[in-house]
Scaffold this motif. Structure first.
Motif, PDB file in Angstrom:
ATOM      1  N   MET A   1      39.683  -4.079  -1.112  1.00 17.08           N
ATOM      2  CA  MET A   1      40.860  -3.611  -0.432  1.00 17.08           C
ATOM      3  C   MET A   1      41.350  -4.720   0.511  1.00 17.08           C
ATOM      4  O   MET A   1      40.587  -5.260   1.291  1.00 17.08           O
ATOM      5  N   ALA A   2      42.611  -5.031   0.434  1.00 16.25           N
ATOM      6  CA  ALA A   2      43.186  -6.102   1.248  1.00 16.25           C
ATOM      7  C   ALA A   2      43.455  -5.597   2.664  1.00 16.25           C
ATOM      8  O   ALA A   2      43.837  -4.449   2.875  1.00 16.25           O
ATOM      9  N   TYR A   3      43.251  -6.476   3.632  1.00 12.72           N
ATOM     10  CA  TYR A   3      43.488  -6.135   5.033  1.00 12.72           C
ATOM     11  C   TYR A   3      44.971  -6.262   5.332  1.00 12.72           C
ATOM     12  O   TYR A   3      45.602  -7.271   5.012  1.00 12.72           O
ATOM     13  N   ARG A   4      45.539  -5.222   5.936  1.00 16.12           N
ATOM     14  CA  ARG A   4      46.949  -5.256   6.334  1.00 16.12           C
ATOM     15  C   ARG A   4      47.031  -5.561   7.819  1.00 16.12           C
ATOM     16  O   ARG A   4      46.467  -4.864   8.645  1.00 16.12           O
ATOM     17  N   GLN A   5      47.737  -6.599   8.151  1.00 15.91           N
ATOM     18  CA  GLN A   5      47.864  -7.017   9.544  1.00 15.91           C
ATOM     19  C   GLN A   5      48.916  -6.161  10.257  1.00 15.91           C
ATOM     20  O   GLN A   5      50.023  -5.991   9.758  1.00 15.91           O
ATOM     21  N   PRO A   6      48.589  -5.617  11.440  1.00 17.24           N
ATOM     22  CA  PRO A   6      49.585  -4.841  12.195  1.00 17.24           C
ATOM     23  C   PRO A   6      50.659  -5.762  12.778  1.00 17.24           C
ATOM     24  O   PRO A   6      50.432  -6.950  12.987  1.00 17.24           O
ATOM     25  N   HIS A   7      51.821  -5.190  13.044  1.00 19.65           N
ATOM     26  CA  HIS A   7      52.950  -5.952  13.586  1.00 19.65           C
ATOM     27  C   HIS A   7      52.999  -5.793  15.105  1.00 19.65           C
ATOM     28  O   HIS A   7      53.144  -4.679  15.623  1.00 19.65           O
ATOM     29  N   LEU A   8      52.894  -6.892  15.811  1.00 25.04           N
ATOM     30  CA  LEU A   8      52.840  -6.875  17.271  1.00 25.04           C
ATOM     31  C   LEU A   8      54.101  -6.275  17.881  1.00 25.04           C
ATOM     32  O   LEU A   8      54.036  -5.442  18.791  1.00 25.04           O
ATOM     33  N   ALA A  58      50.165  -3.145  23.831  1.00 22.17           N
ATOM     34  CA  ALA A  58      49.450  -4.409  23.605  1.00 22.17           C
ATOM     35  C   ALA A  58      47.960  -4.164  23.400  1.00 22.17           C
ATOM     36  O   ALA A  58      47.334  -4.760  22.519  1.00 22.17           O
ATOM     37  N   VAL A  59      47.394  -3.258  24.195  1.00 23.84           N
ATOM     38  CA  VAL A  59      45.976  -2.935  24.032  1.00 23.84           C
ATOM     39  C   VAL A  59      45.744  -2.243  22.692  1.00 23.84           C
ATOM     40  O   VAL A  59      44.768  -2.532  21.986  1.00 23.84           O
ATOM     41  N   ALA A  60      46.652  -1.356  22.302  1.00 25.38           N
ATOM     42  CA  ALA A  60      46.521  -0.683  21.009  1.00 25.38           C
ATOM     43  C   ALA A  60      46.610  -1.688  19.862  1.00 25.38           C
ATOM     44  O   ALA A  60      45.894  -1.567  18.863  1.00 25.38           O
ATOM     45  N   TYR A  61      47.456  -2.698  20.001  1.00 22.15           N
ATOM     46  CA  TYR A  61      47.544  -3.745  18.980  1.00 22.15           C
ATOM     47  C   TYR A  61      46.231  -4.516  18.875  1.00 22.15           C
ATOM     48  O   TYR A  61      45.762  -4.800  17.779  1.00 22.15           O
ATOM     49  N   LEU A  62      45.649  -4.849  20.015  1.00 21.69           N
ATOM     50  CA  LEU A  62      44.376  -5.578  19.990  1.00 21.69           C
ATOM     51  C   LEU A  62      43.272  -4.754  19.342  1.00 21.69           C
ATOM     52  O   LEU A  62      42.439  -5.283  18.605  1.00 21.69           O
ATOM     53  N   VAL A  63      43.270  -3.461  19.584  1.00 23.31           N
ATOM     54  CA  VAL A  63      42.268  -2.593  18.963  1.00 23.31           C
ATOM     55  C   VAL A  63      42.524  -2.498  17.460  1.00 23.31           C
ATOM     56  O   VAL A  63      41.588  -2.551  16.659  1.00 23.31           O
ATOM     57  N   ALA A  64      43.777  -2.388  17.051  1.00 28.87           N
ATOM     58  CA  ALA A  64      44.111  -2.273  15.632  1.00 28.87           C
ATOM     59  C   ALA A  64      43.864  -3.581  14.894  1.00 28.87           C
ATOM     60  O   ALA A  64      43.571  -3.584  13.693  1.00 28.87           O
ATOM     61  N   ASP A  65      43.948  -4.709  15.578  1.00 29.50           N
ATOM     62  CA  ASP A  65      43.807  -6.016  14.944  1.00 29.50           C
ATOM     63  C   ASP A  65      42.402  -6.584  15.121  1.00 29.50           C
ATOM     64  O   ASP A  65      42.174  -7.765  14.904  1.00 29.50           O
ATOM     65  N   ARG A  66      41.457  -5.755  15.502  1.00 32.53           N
ATOM     66  CA  ARG A  66      40.094  -6.218  15.752  1.00 32.53           C
ATOM     67  C   ARG A  66      39.431  -6.912  14.570  1.00 32.53           C
ATOM     68  O   ARG A  66      38.772  -7.918  14.770  1.00 32.53           O
ATOM     69  N   PRO A  67      39.572  -6.412  13.338  1.00 34.99           N
ATOM     70  CA  PRO A  67      38.901  -7.088  12.224  1.00 34.99           C
ATOM     71  C   PRO A  67      39.353  -8.542  12.047  1.00 34.99           C
ATOM     72  O   PRO A  67      38.563  -9.412  11.727  1.00 34.99           O
ATOM     73  N   ARG A  68      40.605  -8.810  12.282  1.00 33.07           N
ATOM     74  CA  ARG A  68      41.111 -10.174  12.129  1.00 33.07           C
ATOM     75  C   ARG A  68      40.638 -11.076  13.252  1.00 33.07           C
ATOM     76  O   ARG A  68      40.447 -12.275  13.082  1.00 33.07           O
ATOM     77  N   LEU A  69      40.427 -10.504  14.446  1.00 37.27           N
ATOM     78  CA  LEU A  69      40.005 -11.303  15.598  1.00 37.27           C
ATOM     79  C   LEU A  69      38.527 -11.646  15.546  1.00 37.27           C
ATOM     80  O   LEU A  69      38.057 -12.448  16.332  1.00 37.27           O
ATOM     81  N   GLY A  70      37.788 -11.023  14.652  1.00 37.47           N
ATOM     82  CA  GLY A  70      36.412 -11.413  14.443  1.00 37.47           C
ATOM     83  C   GLY A  70      35.376 -10.660  15.244  1.00 37.47           C
ATOM     84  O   GLY A  70      34.240 -11.077  15.334  1.00 37.47           O
ATOM     85  N   SER A  71      35.738  -9.543  15.845  1.00 37.37           N
ATOM     86  CA  SER A  71      34.713  -8.802  16.587  1.00 37.37           C
ATOM     87  C   SER A  71      34.471  -7.442  15.976  1.00 37.37           C
ATOM     88  O   SER A  71      35.022  -7.018  15.068  1.00 37.37           O
TER      89      SER A  71
END
Length: 71
Positions: A1-8, A58-71
Motif C-alpha cells: 500500500m502506497a503512503y499518501r502524504q497529507p497536504h499542509l 499544524a500539530v495535527a499535520y505533524l501527527v498525520a505525517d509521522r510515518p514520513r518524518l521517521g518516528s
C-alpha cells in the motif's frame, strides 16, 4: 500500500477556519463587553481563535505525517 502524504495547507486552513468559527460562537454567546464595539470584539476573537486553530492544525499535520518524518 502506497503512503499518501497529507497536504499542509489544507490542515492549516481547516484549523484556522474551525478556530475562527468557534471563536465567533464564543463571542456571540458570551457577555457583552462594555465600552467595546461589537465588531472589534468579534475581530479580536477571530484573530485569537484563528491563530489557535492554525497551531492545532499544524500539530495535527505533524501527527498525520509521522510515518514520513521517521518516528
Amino acid at each position: 500500500m502506497a503512503y499518501r502524504q497529507p497536504h499542509l495547507v489544507r490542515f492549516l486552513a481547516t484549523g484556522a477556519v474551525v478556530g475562527a468559527v468557534i471563536a465567533v460562537l464564543v463571542a456571540a454567546l458570551g457577555r457583552d463587553v462594555p465600552y467595546v464595539n461589537g465588531l472589534e470584539e468579534y475581530l479580536l476573537f477571530v484573530l485569537i481563535g484563528g491563530g489557535a486553530g492554525l497551531a492545532v492544525g499544524a500539530v495535527a499535520y505533524l501527527v498525520a505525517d509521522r510515518p514520513r518524518l521517521g518516528s
